[in-house]
Design a protein around this motif. Structure first.
Motif, PDB file in Angstrom:
ATOM      1  N   ALA A  21       0.829  -1.210   0.000  1.00 56.37           N
ATOM      2  CA  ALA A  21       0.000   0.000   0.000  1.00 56.37           C
ATOM      3  C   ALA A  21       0.862   1.258   0.000  1.00 56.37           C
ATOM      4  O   ALA A  21       0.541   2.238  -0.682  1.00 56.37           O
ATOM      5  N   ILE A  22       1.953   1.241   0.741  1.00 54.25           N
ATOM      6  CA  ILE A  22       2.843   2.407   0.797  1.00 54.25           C
ATOM      7  C   ILE A  22       3.477   2.661  -0.572  1.00 54.25           C
ATOM      8  O   ILE A  22       3.611   3.808  -0.998  1.00 54.25           O
ATOM      9  N   THR A  23       3.854   1.603  -1.266  1.00 52.34           N
ATOM     10  CA  THR A  23       4.532   1.749  -2.557  1.00 52.34           C
ATOM     11  C   THR A  23       3.566   1.789  -3.743  1.00 52.34           C
ATOM     12  O   THR A  23       4.008   1.931  -4.880  1.00 52.34           O
ATOM     13  N   ASN A  24       2.285   1.641  -3.514  1.00 54.57           N
ATOM     14  CA  ASN A  24       1.256   1.576  -4.562  1.00 54.57           C
ATOM     15  C   ASN A  24       1.441   0.380  -5.487  1.00 54.57           C
ATOM     16  O   ASN A  24       1.049   0.417  -6.648  1.00 54.57           O
ATOM     17  N   ARG A  25       2.051  -0.671  -5.008  1.00 53.79           N
ATOM     18  CA  ARG A  25       2.242  -1.874  -5.812  1.00 53.79           C
ATOM     19  C   ARG A  25       1.545  -3.073  -5.188  1.00 53.79           C
ATOM     20  O   ARG A  25       1.795  -4.207  -5.563  1.00 53.79           O
ATOM     21  N   GLY A  26       0.665  -2.831  -4.240  1.00 60.60           N
ATOM     22  CA  GLY A  26       0.005  -3.904  -3.519  1.00 60.60           C
ATOM     23  C   GLY A  26      -1.040  -4.649  -4.318  1.00 60.60           C
ATOM     24  O   GLY A  26      -1.321  -5.816  -4.044  1.00 60.60           O
ATOM     25  N   GLU A  27      -1.632  -4.015  -5.315  1.00 60.62           N
ATOM     26  CA  GLU A  27      -2.677  -4.669  -6.094  1.00 60.62           C
ATOM     27  C   GLU A  27      -2.123  -5.784  -6.963  1.00 60.62           C
ATOM     28  O   GLU A  27      -2.829  -6.724  -7.294  1.00 60.62           O
ATOM     29  N   VAL A  69       9.143  -2.484   2.520  1.00 60.96           N
ATOM     30  CA  VAL A  69       9.037  -1.430   1.500  1.00 60.96           C
ATOM     31  C   VAL A  69      10.282  -1.449   0.613  1.00 60.96           C
ATOM     32  O   VAL A  69      10.180  -1.381  -0.618  1.00 60.96           O
ATOM     33  N   ILE A  70      11.450  -1.566   1.226  1.00 63.81           N
ATOM     34  CA  ILE A  70      12.694  -1.644   0.454  1.00 63.81           C
ATOM     35  C   ILE A  70      12.654  -2.846  -0.479  1.00 63.81           C
ATOM     36  O   ILE A  70      12.987  -2.743  -1.665  1.00 63.81           O
ATOM     37  N   LEU A  71      12.227  -3.992   0.040  1.00 61.05           N
ATOM     38  CA  LEU A  71      12.157  -5.210  -0.764  1.00 61.05           C
ATOM     39  C   LEU A  71      11.188  -5.056  -1.935  1.00 61.05           C
ATOM     40  O   LEU A  71      11.522  -5.409  -3.069  1.00 61.05           O
ATOM     41  N   VAL A  72      10.005  -4.511  -1.685  1.00 62.62           N
ATOM     42  CA  VAL A  72       9.006  -4.336  -2.746  1.00 62.62           C
ATOM     43  C   VAL A  72       9.530  -3.385  -3.820  1.00 62.62           C
ATOM     44  O   VAL A  72       9.359  -3.634  -5.011  1.00 62.62           O
ATOM     45  N   LEU A  73      10.192  -2.312  -3.414  1.00 69.06           N
ATOM     46  CA  LEU A  73      10.742  -1.376  -4.393  1.00 69.06           C
ATOM     47  C   LEU A  73      11.842  -2.013  -5.233  1.00 69.06           C
ATOM     48  O   LEU A  73      11.901  -1.810  -6.455  1.00 69.06           O
ATOM     49  N   ILE A  74      12.706  -2.806  -4.611  1.00 72.41           N
ATOM     50  CA  ILE A  74      13.779  -3.471  -5.348  1.00 72.41           C
ATOM     51  C   ILE A  74      13.203  -4.498  -6.320  1.00 72.41           C
ATOM     52  O   ILE A  74      13.594  -4.543  -7.495  1.00 72.41           O
ATOM     53  N   VAL A  75      12.282  -5.322  -5.850  1.00 72.08           N
ATOM     54  CA  VAL A  75      11.679  -6.340  -6.723  1.00 72.08           C
ATOM     55  C   VAL A  75      10.912  -5.679  -7.858  1.00 72.08           C
ATOM     56  O   VAL A  75      10.972  -6.127  -9.012  1.00 72.08           O
ATOM     57  N   SER A  76      10.209  -4.588  -7.572  1.00 66.99           N
ATOM     58  CA  SER A  76       9.473  -3.865  -8.610  1.00 66.99           C
ATOM     59  C   SER A  76      10.415  -3.284  -9.652  1.00 66.99           C
ATOM     60  O   SER A  76      10.113  -3.301 -10.848  1.00 66.99           O
ATOM     61  N   ALA A  77      11.555  -2.775  -9.212  1.00 70.63           N
ATOM     62  CA  ALA A  77      12.530  -2.214 -10.144  1.00 70.63           C
ATOM     63  C   ALA A  77      13.145  -3.307 -11.019  1.00 70.63           C
ATOM     64  O   ALA A  77      13.318  -3.124 -12.220  1.00 70.63           O
ATOM     65  N   VAL A  78      13.445  -4.448 -10.415  1.00 78.38           N
ATOM     66  CA  VAL A  78      14.061  -5.540 -11.177  1.00 78.38           C
ATOM     67  C   VAL A  78      13.091  -6.098 -12.215  1.00 78.38           C
ATOM     68  O   VAL A  78      13.468  -6.350 -13.357  1.00 78.38           O
ATOM     69  N   PHE A  79      11.836  -6.276 -11.824  1.00 83.67           N
ATOM     70  CA  PHE A  79      10.856  -6.866 -12.733  1.00 83.67           C
ATOM     71  C   PHE A  79      10.063  -5.828 -13.525  1.00 83.67           C
ATOM     72  O   PHE A  79       9.186  -6.186 -14.302  1.00 83.67           O
ATOM     73  N   GLY A  80      10.335  -4.545 -13.333  1.00 78.60           N
ATOM     74  CA  GLY A  80       9.696  -3.496 -14.109  1.00 78.60           C
ATOM     75  C   GLY A  80       8.229  -3.290 -13.778  1.00 78.60           C
ATOM     76  O   GLY A  80       7.451  -2.896 -14.644  1.00 78.60           O
ATOM     77  N   ILE A  81       7.838  -3.533 -12.539  1.00 76.42           N
ATOM     78  CA  ILE A  81       6.447  -3.330 -12.130  1.00 76.42           C
ATOM     79  C   ILE A  81       6.257  -1.864 -11.806  1.00 76.42           C
ATOM     80  O   ILE A  81       6.995  -1.287 -11.011  1.00 76.42           O
ATOM     81  N   ARG A  82       5.271  -1.248 -12.411  1.00 73.85           N
ATOM     82  CA  ARG A  82       5.016   0.169 -12.215  1.00 73.85           C
ATOM     83  C   ARG A  82       3.871   0.373 -11.248  1.00 73.85           C
ATOM     84  O   ARG A  82       2.966  -0.443 -11.156  1.00 73.85           O
ATOM     85  N   ALA A  83       3.890   1.524 -10.565  1.00 71.31           N
ATOM     86  CA  ALA A  83       2.823   1.886  -9.643  1.00 71.31           C
ATOM     87  C   ALA A  83       1.592   2.293 -10.440  1.00 71.31           C
ATOM     88  O   ALA A  83       1.694   2.882 -11.509  1.00 71.31           O
ATOM     89  N   LYS A  84       0.416   1.969  -9.892  1.00 71.21           N
ATOM     90  CA  LYS A  84      -0.830   2.421 -10.531  1.00 71.21           C
ATOM     91  C   LYS A  84      -1.024   3.894 -10.245  1.00 71.21           C
ATOM     92  O   LYS A  84      -0.781   4.369  -9.165  1.00 71.21           O
ATOM     93  N   ARG A  85      -1.496   4.599 -11.233  1.00 73.43           N
ATOM     94  CA  ARG A  85      -1.702   6.046 -11.057  1.00 73.43           C
ATOM     95  C   ARG A  85      -3.140   6.355 -10.823  1.00 73.43           C
ATOM     96  O   ARG A  85      -4.040   5.786 -11.163  1.00 73.43           O
TER      97      ARG A  85
END
Length: 85
Positions: A21-27, A69-85
């Motif tokens: 939820a903090i990183t907007n990548r929870g969905e 949060v650090i882990l989610v941001l790193i995994v998102s960066a590696v796999f190219g997952i973008r935050a929903k706007r």
């Protein structure tokens, strides 16, 4: 024994959901991913920041959330997952 595993998984899922939820990548994360992110993030956060603040099931909540949060941001960066706007 089994009770502590269940409680740890539930707390890990909550920590992972908060990090998502903090990183907007929870969905994009399922409940298994939330548990893994919460448990691994907890280990990362407590390894970096130590054990301080409130604790549940052996996990210090604030460092665990920061680590997740650090882990989610790193995994998102590696796999190219973008935050929903």
């Amino acid at each position: 024994m089994i009770w502590s595993l269940i409680v740890g998984a539930i707390i890990g899922a909550i920590i992972g959901a908060v990090a998502g939820a903090i990183t907007n990548r929870g969905e994009s994360m399922g409940w298994i991913s939330n548990i893994i992110a919460g448990l691994v993030g907890s280990a990362i956060g407590q390894g970096i920041l130590g054990h301080w603040g409130p604790s549940l099931a052996g996990m210090a909540i604030i460092p665990s959330i920061i680590g997740a949060v650090i882990l989610v941001l790193i995994v998102s960066a590696v796999f190219g997952i973008r935050a929903k706007r």
